[in-house]
Design an enzyme around this catalytic site. Structure first.
Site, PDB file in Angstrom:
ATOM      1  N   HIS A 203       0.844  -1.201   0.000  1.00  0.00           N
ATOM      2  CA  HIS A 203       0.000   0.000   0.000  1.00  0.00           C
ATOM      3  C   HIS A 203       0.876   1.247   0.000  1.00  0.00           C
ATOM      4  O   HIS A 203       2.084   1.164   0.251  1.00  0.00           O
ATOM      5  CB  HIS A 203      -0.914   0.033   1.242  1.00  0.00           C
ATOM      6  N   ASP A 205       0.890   5.154   1.980  1.00  0.00           N
ATOM      7  CA  ASP A 205       0.252   5.798   3.123  1.00  0.00           C
ATOM      8  C   ASP A 205      -0.444   7.070   2.645  1.00  0.00           C
ATOM      9  O   ASP A 205       0.125   7.845   1.874  1.00  0.00           O
ATOM     10  CB  ASP A 205       1.300   6.150   4.196  1.00  0.00           C
ATOM     11  N   HIS A 260       4.810   0.114  -0.087  1.00  0.00           N
ATOM     12  CA  HIS A 260       5.592  -0.728   0.827  1.00  0.00           C
ATOM     13  C   HIS A 260       4.706  -1.820   1.393  1.00  0.00           C
ATOM     14  O   HIS A 260       3.474  -1.777   1.260  1.00  0.00           O
ATOM     15  CB  HIS A 260       6.224   0.137   1.937  1.00  0.00           C
ATOM     16  N   ARG A 270       8.294  -9.044  15.305  1.00  0.00           N
ATOM     17  CA  ARG A 270       8.673  -7.693  14.862  1.00  0.00           C
ATOM     18  C   ARG A 270       7.723  -6.685  15.504  1.00  0.00           C
ATOM     19  O   ARG A 270       6.503  -6.881  15.479  1.00  0.00           O
ATOM     20  CB  ARG A 270       8.600  -7.595  13.337  1.00  0.00           C
TER      21      ARG A 270
HETATM   22  C1  GA4 Z   1      -2.322   2.809   5.729  1.00  0.00           C
HETATM   23  C2  GA4 Z   1      -1.510   3.751   6.629  1.00  0.00           C
HETATM   24  C3  GA4 Z   1      -1.965   3.726   8.095  1.00  0.00           C
HETATM   25  O1  GA4 Z   1      -1.512   2.519   8.719  1.00  0.00           O
HETATM   26  C4  GA4 Z   1      -3.510   3.813   8.212  1.00  0.00           C
HETATM   27  C5  GA4 Z   1      -4.076   2.596   7.495  1.00  0.00           C
HETATM   28  C6  GA4 Z   1      -5.598   2.418   7.527  1.00  0.00           C
HETATM   29  C7  GA4 Z   1      -6.012   1.476   8.668  1.00  0.00           C
HETATM   30  O2  GA4 Z   1      -5.266   0.595   9.041  1.00  0.00           O
HETATM   31  O3  GA4 Z   1      -7.162   1.637   9.120  1.00  0.00           O
HETATM   32  C8  GA4 Z   1      -5.988   1.894   6.116  1.00  0.00           C
HETATM   33  C9  GA4 Z   1      -4.713   2.094   5.226  1.00  0.00           C
HETATM   34  C10 GA4 Z   1      -3.811   2.985   6.053  1.00  0.00           C
HETATM   35  C11 GA4 Z   1      -5.046   2.733   3.858  1.00  0.00           C
HETATM   36  C12 GA4 Z   1      -6.332   2.188   3.211  1.00  0.00           C
HETATM   37  C13 GA4 Z   1      -7.426   1.838   4.236  1.00  0.00           C
HETATM   38  C14 GA4 Z   1      -7.184   2.627   5.526  1.00  0.00           C
HETATM   39  C15 GA4 Z   1      -6.468   0.453   6.011  1.00  0.00           C
HETATM   40  C16 GA4 Z   1      -7.184   0.441   4.707  1.00  0.00           C
HETATM   41  C17 GA4 Z   1      -7.513  -0.661   4.034  1.00  0.00           C
HETATM   42  C18 GA4 Z   1      -3.921   3.967   9.654  1.00  0.00           C
HETATM   43  C19 GA4 Z   1      -4.023   4.878   7.322  1.00  0.00           C
HETATM   44  O4  GA4 Z   1      -4.294   6.026   7.611  1.00  0.00           O
HETATM   45  O5  GA4 Z   1      -4.226   4.365   6.032  1.00  0.00           O
END
Ligand code: GA4
Length: 333
Positions: A203, A205, A260, A270
């Site tokens: 994904h 961020d 990443h 981890r």
């Molecule tokens: C990825 C980055 C952060 O960990 C996060 C994630 C969020 C979550 O875990 O709830 C998301 C992911 C993240 C992006 C797409 C959506 C939302 C899970 C998911 C499938 C906290 C964020 O802000 O976006």
């Protein structure tokens, strides 16, 4: 490479090119004690990979290790005890489920928002608060240096979003248990180094900048622009910086939001801690005027961080969320 999908309709896409990149010289290391050099090296790293590591960052190491100890103490509790902190309890403990749309991983984690650090111990809450504040300052420092490196003014044009009292911060503490043999429902990645379970699928961020670190267990991998995946050697005393989606938009695509993922180790746990720095919800996001060259067109529709965040939570982890905001596409998801 063999891949078990999490969802029959939508298998996760794991790129299978591995370490074939010819001109990759390793993760850029930026020494923040030499700001003059750091500016330009950081701009290059953001343009080339959207990823780099910082040393001499100023975050006290005692704070990092004490928070890591408290984090381990939390994850070492019994499953029964940890489940007491699952949402709707505000602590936000979760296991396996990532986001709201069916993504899973071999992970357990705690998610905190800017103003919410309720935990099972006072010490844990205050350490988490102090850590987030220290890392937020580091984020401001990096964003100021980047503005200087890009020769845009004022130098607070990016950092002001993290120093705003309404900055939208997320803090994440992850625990990836070791995994020797993936169960039939676990996604995994087979490479020449053996089989590893997927802890957190690929994904980008969504925020502006992410600042992460882990214990000495490896697992983080980044995708280079030529789509090869490279492992990031762990370094428990440094911080790893990701360019996030908002920084890609604000630089009109000059900086790359880095794809990443995390695989679990076969033997070792981890633990990672990641700060995600985002703008205030109502902040309008568009390429910075001061960066645009004469005649250069914006690649993106203007939107608020709230709109982007709302869209984010409707998507699957691996989706290319920025594509919904590209000019020529329809911004509503
Ligand atoms: C990825 C980055 C952060 O960990 C996060 C994630 C969020 C979550 O875990 O709830 C998301 C992911 C993240 C992006 C797409 C959506 C939302 C899970 C998911 C499938 C906290 C964020 O802000 O976006």
């Amino acid at each position: 490479m063999v891949m078990l999908s999490q969802d029959q309709n939508k298998p996760i896409n794991l790129a299978n090119k591995w370490n074939k990149s010819t001109d990759f010289k390793g993760i850029p290391v930026i020494d923040l004690s030499c700001p003059e050099d750091a500016k330009n090296l950081m701009v290059n790293a953001c343009q080339d990979y959207g990823f780099f590591k910082v040393i001499n960052h100023g975050v006290p190491l005692w704070l990092v290790s004490e928070l890591e100890n408290e984090t381990m103490e939390f994850f070492n509790m019994s499953q029964y005890e940890k489940n007491k902190y699952c949402p709707p309890n505000p602590l936000g403990y979760c296991t396996n489920k990532i986001g709201r749309n069916g993504d899973v991983g071999l992970i357990e984690y705690l998610l905190f928002t800017s103003d919410h650090f309720p935990t099972n111990s006072k010490n844990f809450s205050s350490l988490a608060k102090e850590y987030v504040e220290a890392v937020r300052k580091l984020g401001c420092n990096i964003l100021e240096l980047l503005a200087e490196g890009l020769k845009i003014e004022p130098k607070s044009v990016l950092s002001r979003m993290l120093s705003d009292e309404n900055a939208d911060t997320v803090f994440r503490l992850n625990h990836y248990p070791p995994c020797l043999d993936p169960s039939p429902n676990t996604a995994y990645l087979a490479s020449s180094n053996g089989t590893n379970c997927i802890g957190f699928g690929e994904h980008t961020d969504p925020h502006l900048i992410s600042i992460g670190r882990s214990n000495t267990t490896s697992g983080l991998q980044i995708c280079l622009p030529d789509e090869t995946w490279v492992p990031v050697p762990p370094d428990q005393t440094s911080f790893f910086i990701n360019v996030d989606d908002m920084l890609q938009v604000m630089t009109n695509g000059r900086f790359k939001s880095v794809r990443h993922r995390v695989v679990t180790d076969r033997l070792k746990s981890r633990v990672s801690m990641i700060y995600f720095g985002g703008p205030p919800l109502m902040e309008k996001i568009a390429p910075l005027g001061s960066l645009m060259e004469a005649g250069e067109e914006s690649l993106y529709h203007e939107f608020t961080w709230f709109e982007y965040k709302t869209c984010t939570y409707k998507t699957r982890l691996a989706d290319d969320r920025l594509s919904f905001f590209h000019k020529g596409s329809h911004p509503s998801v």
